[in-house]
Design an enzyme around this catalytic site. Structure first.
Site, mmCIF file in Angstrom:
data_model
loop_
_atom_site.group_PDB
_atom_site.id
_atom_site.type_symbol
_atom_site.label_atom_id
_atom_site.label_comp_id
_atom_site.label_asym_id
_atom_site.label_seq_id
_atom_site.Cartn_x
_atom_site.Cartn_y
_atom_site.Cartn_z
ATOM 1 N N SER A 63 45.069 31.144 56.496
ATOM 2 C CA SER A 63 44.913 29.717 56.777
ATOM 3 C C SER A 63 45.512 28.824 55.692
ATOM 4 C CB SER A 63 43.435 29.351 56.974
ATOM 5 O OG SER A 63 42.733 29.431 55.757
ATOM 6 N N LYS A 100 40.306 26.141 50.930
ATOM 7 C CA LYS A 100 40.849 25.015 51.694
ATOM 8 C C LYS A 100 41.248 23.891 50.749
ATOM 9 C CE LYS A 100 40.000 26.692 55.835
ATOM 10 N NZ LYS A 100 40.118 28.090 55.456
#
Length: 156
Positions: A63, A100
């Site tokens: 991701s 993230k």
């Protein structure tokens, strides 16, 4: 698969490791004029602002590939830094660590992936999120890293 991290231990365990630093920097664009190269020994601890508050994790998932973080990369995490917008962080969401980019939009906290196949993670202001640290360096293994990955696979 979302990018997660696997804890390797504190940087204290690695801070006396010596690496050779070759100077001047190598051009990544057009080759530069020939120069004489020199070497100097650098301890890992010299590259870290807060060695007693830093640790290594191994990334797992895809991701964050847009930020250059790939599965199997080593992440140097500094938990002494206060996360600011645009930092890449390790955050515990529902007790699970995830890697993230930290963002604030319209007074809302978001954890953003760097891969369009993944959705941002909005943070509920009631629940909040636990920041486990700011990623300050990544080490991206290339050729010849299979032995390292095999040795470390028992740690994951």
């Amino acid at each position: 698969m979302p990018t997660r991290a696997h804890y390797l231990g504190s940087v204290e365990e690695y801070q006396n490791v010596l690496l050779t630093l070759v100077l001047p920097p190598v051009p990544c664009g057009a080759p530069g004029p020939p120069e004489s190269y020199r070497e100097r020994r650098v301890q890992i601890g010299d590259l870290i602002d807060h060695p007693y508050a830093s640790y290594l994790w191994i990334a797992s998932g895809d991701s964050m590939i847009g930020a250059g973080i790939h599965s199997g990369d080593f992440l140097l995490v500094d938990k002494a830094l206060l996360p600011i917008p645009n930092d890449i962080v390790i955050a515990a969401v529902n007790g699970e660590p995830t890697v993230k980019r930290l963002s604030f939009e319209d007074k809302k906290v978001l954890l953003l992936p760097e891969n369009p196949q993944f959705e941002p993670i909005p943070i509920d202001p009631e629940e909040g999120v636990k920041m486990l640290g700011v990623i300050t360096f990544t080490i991206h293994p290339l050729r010849g890293s299979n032995g390292v990955r095999r040795r470390l696979s028992g740690l994951q």
